[in-house]
Design a protein around this motif. Structure first.
Motif, PDB file in Angstrom:
ATOM      1  N   THR A  53       6.822   5.408 -13.960  1.00 30.88           N
ATOM      2  CA  THR A  53       6.720   6.314 -12.811  1.00 30.88           C
ATOM      3  C   THR A  53       6.476   5.527 -11.521  1.00 30.88           C
ATOM      4  OG1 THR A  53       5.807   8.015 -14.259  1.00 30.88           O
ATOM      5  CG2 THR A  53       5.503   8.322 -11.898  1.00 30.88           C
ATOM      6  N   ALA A  54       5.588   4.546 -11.579  1.00 33.69           N
ATOM      7  CA  ALA A  54       5.293   3.735 -10.395  1.00 33.69           C
ATOM      8  C   ALA A  54       6.528   2.973  -9.927  1.00 33.69           C
ATOM      9  CB  ALA A  54       4.157   2.757 -10.703  1.00 33.69           C
ATOM     10  N   HIS A  55       7.260   2.391 -10.875  1.00 36.21           N
ATOM     11  CA  HIS A  55       8.455   1.636 -10.500  1.00 36.21           C
ATOM     12  C   HIS A  55       9.545   2.549  -9.957  1.00 36.21           C
ATOM     13  CE1 HIS A  55       6.658  -1.567 -13.081  1.00 36.21           C
ATOM     14  NE2 HIS A  55       7.059  -2.271 -12.043  1.00 36.21           N
ATOM     15  N   LEU A  56       9.698   3.737 -10.527  1.00 36.24           N
ATOM     16  CA  LEU A  56      10.704   4.671 -10.017  1.00 36.24           C
ATOM     17  C   LEU A  56      10.360   5.145  -8.607  1.00 36.24           C
ATOM     18  CD1 LEU A  56      11.481   6.799 -13.197  1.00 36.24           C
ATOM     19  CD2 LEU A  56      12.948   5.103 -12.092  1.00 36.24           C
ATOM     20  N   LEU A  57       9.089   5.440  -8.352  1.00 37.75           N
ATOM     21  CA  LEU A  57       8.684   5.842  -7.004  1.00 37.75           C
ATOM     22  C   LEU A  57       8.856   4.695  -6.008  1.00 37.75           C
ATOM     23  CD1 LEU A  57       5.555   8.044  -7.724  1.00 37.75           C
ATOM     24  CD2 LEU A  57       7.712   8.767  -6.733  1.00 37.75           C
ATOM     25  N   ALA A  58       8.510   3.479  -6.426  1.00 40.24           N
ATOM     26  CA  ALA A  58       8.689   2.320  -5.548  1.00 40.24           C
ATOM     27  C   ALA A  58      10.162   2.098  -5.240  1.00 40.24           C
ATOM     28  CB  ALA A  58       8.083   1.074  -6.183  1.00 40.24           C
ATOM     29  N   ALA A  59      11.018   2.289  -6.231  1.00 41.06           N
ATOM     30  CA  ALA A  59      12.462   2.135  -6.011  1.00 41.06           C
ATOM     31  C   ALA A  59      12.979   3.203  -5.056  1.00 41.06           C
ATOM     32  CB  ALA A  59      13.202   2.204  -7.342  1.00 41.06           C
ATOM     33  N   GLY A  60      12.459   4.416  -5.189  1.00 47.47           N
ATOM     34  CA  GLY A  60      12.868   5.478  -4.272  1.00 47.47           C
ATOM     35  C   GLY A  60      12.451   5.194  -2.840  1.00 47.47           C
ATOM     36  N   ILE A  61      11.234   4.687  -2.667  1.00 51.68           N
ATOM     37  CA  ILE A  61      10.755   4.345  -1.326  1.00 51.68           C
ATOM     38  C   ILE A  61      11.574   3.194  -0.749  1.00 51.68           C
ATOM     39  CG2 ILE A  61       8.787   3.402  -0.044  1.00 51.68           C
ATOM     40  CD1 ILE A  61       7.001   5.025  -1.994  1.00 51.68           C
ATOM     41  N   ALA A  62      11.865   2.188  -1.583  1.00 45.19           N
ATOM     42  CA  ALA A  62      12.691   1.063  -1.116  1.00 45.19           C
ATOM     43  C   ALA A  62      14.093   1.541  -0.759  1.00 45.19           C
ATOM     44  CB  ALA A  62      12.755  -0.013  -2.196  1.00 45.19           C
ATOM     45  N   GLY A  63      14.643   2.458  -1.533  1.00 45.34           N
ATOM     46  CA  GLY A  63      15.959   3.009  -1.225  1.00 45.34           C
ATOM     47  C   GLY A  63      15.957   3.771   0.086  1.00 45.34           C
ATOM     48  N   ALA A  64      14.897   4.552   0.317  1.00 47.83           N
ATOM     49  CA  ALA A  64      14.784   5.285   1.583  1.00 47.83           C
ATOM     50  C   ALA A  64      14.657   4.318   2.757  1.00 47.83           C
ATOM     51  CB  ALA A  64      13.585   6.227   1.538  1.00 47.83           C
ATOM     52  N   ALA A  65      13.908   3.234   2.569  1.00 47.58           N
ATOM     53  CA  ALA A  65      13.772   2.231   3.630  1.00 47.58           C
ATOM     54  C   ALA A  65      15.114   1.566   3.911  1.00 47.58           C
ATOM     55  CB  ALA A  65      12.735   1.192   3.238  1.00 47.58           C
TER      56      ALA A  65
ATOM     57  N   TRP B 263      -2.906   3.946 -11.906  1.00 49.45           N
ATOM     58  CA  TRP B 263      -2.187   2.733 -11.487  1.00 49.45           C
ATOM     59  C   TRP B 263      -3.168   1.621 -11.140  1.00 49.45           C
ATOM     60  CZ3 TRP B 263       1.558   5.589  -7.698  1.00 49.45           C
ATOM     61  CH2 TRP B 263       2.558   6.222  -8.432  1.00 49.45           C
ATOM     62  N   ARG B 264      -4.232   1.966 -10.434  1.00 49.07           N
ATOM     63  CA  ARG B 264      -5.233   0.942 -10.110  1.00 49.07           C
ATOM     64  C   ARG B 264      -5.910   0.433 -11.374  1.00 49.07           C
ATOM     65  NH1 ARG B 264      -5.806   4.399  -5.802  1.00 49.07           N
ATOM     66  NH2 ARG B 264      -7.588   5.512  -6.677  1.00 49.07           N
ATOM     67  N   ALA B 265      -6.168   1.335 -12.317  1.00 51.70           N
ATOM     68  CA  ALA B 265      -6.782   0.912 -13.583  1.00 51.70           C
ATOM     69  C   ALA B 265      -5.835   0.008 -14.371  1.00 51.70           C
ATOM     70  CB  ALA B 265      -7.161   2.135 -14.415  1.00 51.70           C
ATOM     71  N   ILE B 266      -4.551   0.318 -14.354  1.00 51.91           N
ATOM     72  CA  ILE B 266      -3.568  -0.539 -15.032  1.00 51.91           C
ATOM     73  C   ILE B 266      -3.542  -1.915 -14.384  1.00 51.91           C
ATOM     74  CG2 ILE B 266      -1.097  -0.887 -15.408  1.00 51.91           C
ATOM     75  CD1 ILE B 266      -0.884   2.152 -15.847  1.00 51.91           C
ATOM     76  N   ALA B 267      -3.610  -1.948 -13.063  1.00 51.50           N
ATOM     77  CA  ALA B 267      -3.608  -3.228 -12.362  1.00 51.50           C
ATOM     78  C   ALA B 267      -4.844  -4.045 -12.705  1.00 51.50           C
ATOM     79  CB  ALA B 267      -3.520  -3.010 -10.850  1.00 51.50           C
ATOM     80  N   ASP B 268      -5.967  -3.372 -12.881  1.00 51.39           N
ATOM     81  CA  ASP B 268      -7.206  -4.080 -13.211  1.00 51.39           C
ATOM     82  C   ASP B 268      -7.220  -4.583 -14.648  1.00 51.39           C
ATOM     83  OD1 ASP B 268      -8.199  -3.751 -10.688  1.00 51.39           O
ATOM     84  OD2 ASP B 268      -9.403  -1.991 -11.184  1.00 51.39           O
TER      85      ASP B 268
ATOM     86  N   THR C  26       0.355   3.838 -20.674  1.00 45.58           N
ATOM     87  CA  THR C  26       0.554   2.932 -19.538  1.00 45.58           C
ATOM     88  C   THR C  26       2.027   2.677 -19.275  1.00 45.58           C
ATOM     89  OG1 THR C  26       0.293   1.015 -20.976  1.00 45.58           O
ATOM     90  CG2 THR C  26      -1.682   1.811 -19.857  1.00 45.58           C
ATOM     91  N   GLY C  27       2.850   2.665 -20.307  1.00 43.48           N
ATOM     92  CA  GLY C  27       4.279   2.451 -20.102  1.00 43.48           C
ATOM     93  C   GLY C  27       4.896   3.553 -19.260  1.00 43.48           C
TER      94      GLY C  27
END
Length: 181
Positions: free
Chosen positions: A75-87, A52-57, A69-70
């Motif tokens: 995966t990153a967006h799904l995990l972020a959505a899960g964390i946002a949903g939990a919040a 993820w850091r390499a993709i960002a760079d 990378t897709g």
């Protein structure tokens, strides 16, 4: 439901029953938040986090090395959505109410500001979130409700800080005497 929002029942945990006291609800929220932070910190330190850091760079470079990378971004967006949903679930549990105002620009911009101020670091984002809540709580009464405008100004400064820190180019001036000796 609708414009009036929806009142929620108290949180019920198996074996513990309903969490009716504010202290118990606070400890529940703190425990779930701590687990989410530990899980996030662990994921960031895995090979996936490194990609993820390499993709960002430089995403094209990582794709040229043969990484998907897709799939990694999904995966990153799904995990972020899960964390946002939990919040969001924790917010609804803490207030025992969910309404249209909870999905407004105020909360979204505060979260975005915390991420921007945190500069890609988990601890930085947490410190920024605490600071944002403190500014809104402490300065809200002092500034006659204009704490959100103050946070907006901070957001603009953070967003454009790379332009503010850029040094002005030096003029190409020949030294006295034409530069030749």
């Amino acid at each position: 439901g609708g414009d009036e929002g929806l009142s929620l029942p108290p949180v019920t945990l198996p074996g513990l029953g309903q969490l009716r006291l504010d202290g118990h609800l606070y400890l529940y929220t703190l425990a779930v938040t701590g687990l989410l932070l530990l899980a996030t910190g662990w994921i960031i330190r895995t090979q996936m986090g490194l990609r993820w850091r390499a993709i960002a760079d430089h995403e094209p470079r990582l794709a040229a090395l043969g990484h998907h990378t897709g799939r990694d971004l999904l995966t990153a967006h799904l995990l972020a959505a899960g964390i946002a949903g939990a919040a969001g679930a924790l917010l609804a549990d803490a207030h025992r109410y969910i309404g249209p105002a909870d999905l407004g620009m105020d909360i979204a911009s505060a979260a975005l500001l915390a991420c921007a101020v945190g500069r890609g670091r988990l601890a930085g984002a947490i410190a920024a979130a605490v600071g944002i809540v403190a500014v809104r709580a402490l300065l809200g009464g002092v500034t006659s409700g204009h704490a959100t405008a103050l946070l907006g100004a901070v957001f603009v400064l953070v967003a454009y800080q790379h332009l503010l820190r850029r040094k002005a180019p030096r003029p190409a001036v020949a030294p006295p005497g034409g530069g030749r000796r």
